[in-house]
Design a protein around this motif. Structure first.
Motif, PDB file in Angstrom:
ATOM      1  N   LEU A 177       6.545  96.041  13.371  1.00 31.64           N
ATOM      2  CA  LEU A 177       7.099  96.275  12.040  1.00 31.64           C
ATOM      3  C   LEU A 177       8.050  95.179  11.600  1.00 31.64           C
ATOM      4  O   LEU A 177       8.230  94.950  10.399  1.00 31.64           O
ATOM      5  CB  LEU A 177       7.817  97.622  11.990  1.00 31.64           C
ATOM      6  N   GLY A 178       8.678  94.500  12.556  1.00 30.24           N
ATOM      7  CA  GLY A 178       9.645  93.469  12.220  1.00 30.24           C
ATOM      8  C   GLY A 178      11.079  93.933  12.371  1.00 30.24           C
ATOM      9  O   GLY A 178      11.998  93.301  11.835  1.00 30.24           O
ATOM     10  N   ARG A 207      17.887 108.941   7.944  1.00 34.68           N
ATOM     11  CA  ARG A 207      18.287 107.806   8.786  1.00 34.68           C
ATOM     12  C   ARG A 207      17.131 106.819   8.918  1.00 34.68           C
ATOM     13  O   ARG A 207      17.317 105.596   8.809  1.00 34.68           O
ATOM     14  CB  ARG A 207      18.699 108.301  10.177  1.00 34.68           C
ATOM     15  N   ILE A 208      15.931 107.338   9.148  1.00 35.66           N
ATOM     16  CA  ILE A 208      14.754 106.477   9.256  1.00 35.66           C
ATOM     17  C   ILE A 208      14.546 105.704   7.963  1.00 35.66           C
ATOM     18  O   ILE A 208      14.305 104.483   7.976  1.00 35.66           O
ATOM     19  CB  ILE A 208      13.512 107.322   9.589  1.00 35.66           C
ATOM     20  N   MET A 209      14.620 106.409   6.841  1.00 37.60           N
ATOM     21  CA  MET A 209      14.388 105.760   5.546  1.00 37.60           C
ATOM     22  C   MET A 209      15.419 104.675   5.267  1.00 37.60           C
ATOM     23  O   MET A 209      15.092 103.621   4.714  1.00 37.60           O
ATOM     24  CB  MET A 209      14.404 106.810   4.432  1.00 37.60           C
ATOM     25  N   GLN A 210      16.667 104.899   5.660  1.00 39.94           N
ATOM     26  CA  GLN A 210      17.714 103.911   5.444  1.00 39.94           C
ATOM     27  C   GLN A 210      17.449 102.645   6.261  1.00 39.94           C
ATOM     28  O   GLN A 210      17.535 101.510   5.752  1.00 39.94           O
ATOM     29  CB  GLN A 210      19.074 104.496   5.819  1.00 39.94           C
ATOM     30  N   ILE A 211      17.098 102.822   7.535  1.00 41.18           N
ATOM     31  CA  ILE A 211      16.803 101.677   8.398  1.00 41.18           C
ATOM     32  C   ILE A 211      15.624 100.876   7.848  1.00 41.18           C
ATOM     33  O   ILE A 211      15.649  99.639   7.797  1.00 41.18           O
ATOM     34  CB  ILE A 211      16.512 102.157   9.838  1.00 41.18           C
ATOM     35  N   LEU A 212      14.593 101.581   7.398  1.00 42.97           N
ATOM     36  CA  LEU A 212      13.386 100.899   6.922  1.00 42.97           C
ATOM     37  C   LEU A 212      13.587 100.282   5.541  1.00 42.97           C
ATOM     38  O   LEU A 212      12.991  99.254   5.226  1.00 42.97           O
ATOM     39  CB  LEU A 212      12.212 101.877   6.911  1.00 42.97           C
ATOM     40  N   SER A 213      14.434 100.899   4.710  1.00 45.00           N
ATOM     41  CA  SER A 213      14.751 100.306   3.415  1.00 45.00           C
ATOM     42  C   SER A 213      15.492  98.979   3.606  1.00 45.00           C
ATOM     43  O   SER A 213      15.208  97.988   2.916  1.00 45.00           O
ATOM     44  CB  SER A 213      15.594 101.275   2.586  1.00 45.00           C
ATOM     45  N   GLU A 214      16.413  98.958   4.548  1.00 47.03           N
ATOM     46  CA  GLU A 214      17.138  97.726   4.844  1.00 47.03           C
ATOM     47  C   GLU A 214      16.185  96.664   5.395  1.00 47.03           C
ATOM     48  O   GLU A 214      16.319  95.472   5.089  1.00 47.03           O
ATOM     49  CB  GLU A 214      18.260  98.012   5.839  1.00 47.03           C
ATOM     50  N   LEU A 215      15.213  97.092   6.210  1.00 46.78           N
ATOM     51  CA  LEU A 215      14.219  96.159   6.730  1.00 46.78           C
ATOM     52  C   LEU A 215      13.415  95.526   5.592  1.00 46.78           C
ATOM     53  O   LEU A 215      13.209  94.308   5.557  1.00 46.78           O
ATOM     54  CB  LEU A 215      13.279  96.887   7.693  1.00 46.78           C
ATOM     55  N   ARG A 220      12.153  90.588   2.319  1.00 40.52           N
ATOM     56  CA  ARG A 220      11.884  89.916   1.042  1.00 40.52           C
ATOM     57  C   ARG A 220      12.438  88.494   1.048  1.00 40.52           C
ATOM     58  O   ARG A 220      11.873  87.588   0.430  1.00 40.52           O
ATOM     59  CB  ARG A 220      12.500  90.713  -0.114  1.00 40.52           C
ATOM     60  N   THR A 221      13.546  88.301   1.728  1.00 41.32           N
ATOM     61  CA  THR A 221      14.165  86.969   1.781  1.00 41.32           C
ATOM     62  C   THR A 221      13.920  86.264   3.114  1.00 41.32           C
ATOM     63  O   THR A 221      14.081  85.061   3.205  1.00 41.32           O
ATOM     64  CB  THR A 221      15.685  87.086   1.547  1.00 41.32           C
ATOM     65  N   GLU A 222      13.534  87.061   4.153  1.00 40.26           N
ATOM     66  CA  GLU A 222      13.288  86.479   5.474  1.00 40.26           C
ATOM     67  C   GLU A 222      11.928  86.950   5.982  1.00 40.26           C
ATOM     68  O   GLU A 222      11.838  87.697   6.952  1.00 40.26           O
ATOM     69  CB  GLU A 222      14.386  86.889   6.457  1.00 40.26           C
ATOM     70  N   PRO A 223      10.836  86.537   5.333  1.00 42.12           N
ATOM     71  CA  PRO A 223       9.514  87.009   5.748  1.00 42.12           C
ATOM     72  C   PRO A 223       9.168  86.541   7.156  1.00 42.12           C
ATOM     73  O   PRO A 223       9.695  85.536   7.643  1.00 42.12           O
ATOM     74  CB  PRO A 223       8.572  86.391   4.703  1.00 42.12           C
ATOM     75  N   LEU A 232       4.718  93.743   1.908  1.00 45.88           N
ATOM     76  CA  LEU A 232       5.411  93.142   0.772  1.00 45.88           C
ATOM     77  C   LEU A 232       4.554  92.089   0.067  1.00 45.88           C
ATOM     78  O   LEU A 232       4.634  91.924  -1.153  1.00 45.88           O
ATOM     79  CB  LEU A 232       6.722  92.513   1.250  1.00 45.88           C
ATOM     80  N   GLU A 233       3.740  91.377   0.820  1.00 46.48           N
ATOM     81  CA  GLU A 233       2.978  90.268   0.260  1.00 46.48           C
ATOM     82  C   GLU A 233       1.543  90.640  -0.082  1.00 46.48           C
ATOM     83  O   GLU A 233       0.776  89.793  -0.550  1.00 46.48           O
ATOM     84  CB  GLU A 233       2.984  89.105   1.253  1.00 46.48           C
ATOM     85  N   HIS A 234       1.175  91.899   0.093  1.00 47.37           N
ATOM     86  CA  HIS A 234      -0.219  92.293  -0.110  1.00 47.37           C
ATOM     87  C   HIS A 234      -0.594  92.254  -1.592  1.00 47.37           C
ATOM     88  O   HIS A 234       0.221  92.597  -2.458  1.00 47.37           O
ATOM     89  CB  HIS A 234      -0.460  93.704   0.437  1.00 47.37           C
TER      90      HIS A 234
END
Length: 415
Positions: A177-178, A207-215, A220-223, A232-234
């Motif tokens: 996932l990155g 908690r999961i959604m917050q972690i993944l939203s931050e990811l 977006r800036t560090e692909p 994001l790039e699809h």
């Protein structure tokens, strides 16, 4: 668990029981210790479809028959995945804060939609997972399997659930996932709590959604060469909420099912000296053991959920438009109409329901199977003399509505 009729005597099959009648709870003490016993009792009482209650006494239909499961899974026009048509939610009997919502409620992801919206989103997920799997899932699994084993290899004993199976899939998934590897432990706990239900389900889902939203924001800036960047790039042009929802979908579904399946495969192997020696010597292929577990103890016992798109008949029962159905994958796999000799191992037959079926069939099953194959292979070759530390009949499981998980798998080995 109270399995007695909630309102009056047993209703005959085919009698509408949408908000009362003879409904068995799929949660509570009995459901946590003997879910398979409940499935068989329901099959005898109601046939291939049974009226049940989910957490909070929310009514649903549990599909027990193999063929009825396939009918539901293969026909999205009759049995929609879109929870926005769910009558109990639409009419206010299930709130947005209900513990079932993280498992059953609508989200902007491919499993919550049908038709063209589903095809658009699933295409992005499939492409992203294909790219991720081509970048070395087996290499990641080998690295993390060895790293987990290093932590207990000198002790001569371990619990292969708590020390291994619960963590290996998540470590691989964080890489795919990155996510930073350090997030893995927190996410293991939160995924388990979402499946367990109860008051903590919503908090852990957030908690999961917050972690993944931050990811997603970071990528977006560090692909990178990861699933988050691929979404994001699809070309399908997923928005932020769609990206985060699909990261959540893959994280929860892949970790929970793969960790559960890995534990069950290890249980089966270590409970049978013939299988164990066959795997160590190379005479037995691990994929055949995985296939056997898929049939007998699938990692997801009950799959949420489908919603009747119109009034219809299923298994001799009248299902009303907007009613919730949950798919009994474990019960369907053991349906005596298709498996009269359920105690006999199934060889070379992959038509089990463990990965669901139809347009919503699990798109990441190859990744999970790769993790399991590597996880078992590395373990058996790293730990000489690996054996159960207790008799196999002493191993216990605890079930929620959706799954039955092995509590522990204590082992000993030579140092």
């Amino acid at each position: 668990m109270n399995a007695q009729p909630l309102n009056g005597p047993d209703a005959p099959r085919g009698c509408p029981v949408a908000h009362g009648g003879d409904r068995t709870r799929l949660f509570g003490p009995e459901a946590s210790t003997d879910p398979y016993g409940i499935y068989e009792r329901l099959r005898k009482e109601h046939g291939s479809v049974a009226p049940v209650l989910l957490e909070g006494d929310v009514p649903a239909w549990l599909v027990l028959g193999y063929r009825d499961n396939r009918r539901v899974l293969d026909n999205p026009r009759q049995f929609s995945r879109d929870a926005r048509i769910w009558r109990d939610w639409r009419e206010g009997r299930v709130s947005e804060t209900h513990p079932l919502i993280p498992m059953v409620g609508w989200r902007p992801d491919c499993v919550s939609q049908d038709g063209e919206p589903h095809r658009r989103l699933r295409g992005a997920v499939t492409d992203g997972l294909l790219a991720a799997s081509s970048r070395g899932v087996r290499r990641h699994a080998t690295y993390f399997a060895n790293k987990q084993i290093d932590a207990f290899a000198d002790a001569g004993r371990a619990d292969l659930v708590a020390d291994y199976a619960e963590h290996l899939p998540m470590l691989v998934l964080t890489r795919i996932l990155g996510l930073p590897t350090a997030e893995g432990a927190r996410l293991v706990e939160s995924c388990a709590e979402v499946f367990k239900g109860g008051e903590g389900a919503l908090e852990h889902n957030e908690r999961i959604m917050q972690i993944l939203s931050e990811l997603a924001e970071r990528k977006r800036t560090e692909p990178g060469a990861d699933f988050a960047t691929a979404l994001l790039e699809h070309p399908a042009g997923l928005d932020h909420d769609e990206v985060v929802s699909h990261l959540r979908l893959v994280l929860i579904a892949a970790h929970t099912t793969t960790s559960n399946l890995l534990a069950r495969v290890l249980q089966l192997v270590l409970s049978d000296a013939g299988r164990l020696s066959g795997l160590v010597s190379g005479q037995l292929n691990i994929s055949s053991v995985v296939e056997e577990v898929m049939w007998d103890t699938p990692p997801l016992a009950v799959l949420p959920g489908r919603f009747a798109a119109t009034d219809l008949e299923l298994g001799g029962h009248h299902i009303q438009e907007g009613e919730l159905l949950v798919l009994g994958l474990a019960a369907g796999n053991l349906d005596p109409e298709v498996r009269p000799d359920a105690g006999v191992a199934v060889q070379g037959n992959q038509s089990h329901l463990a990965f669901s079926a139809g347009p919503h069939e699990c798109p990441g099953q190859n990744i999970g199977q790769s993790i399991i194959e590597i996880g078992v292979d590395v373990l058996l070759h790293r730990l000489p003399g690996l054996r159960l530390a207790v008799p196999s009949e002493e191993l216990s499981s605890t079930a929620s509505t959706w799954e039955s998980r092995l509590d522990s798998l204590p082992v000993e080995f030579s140092v």
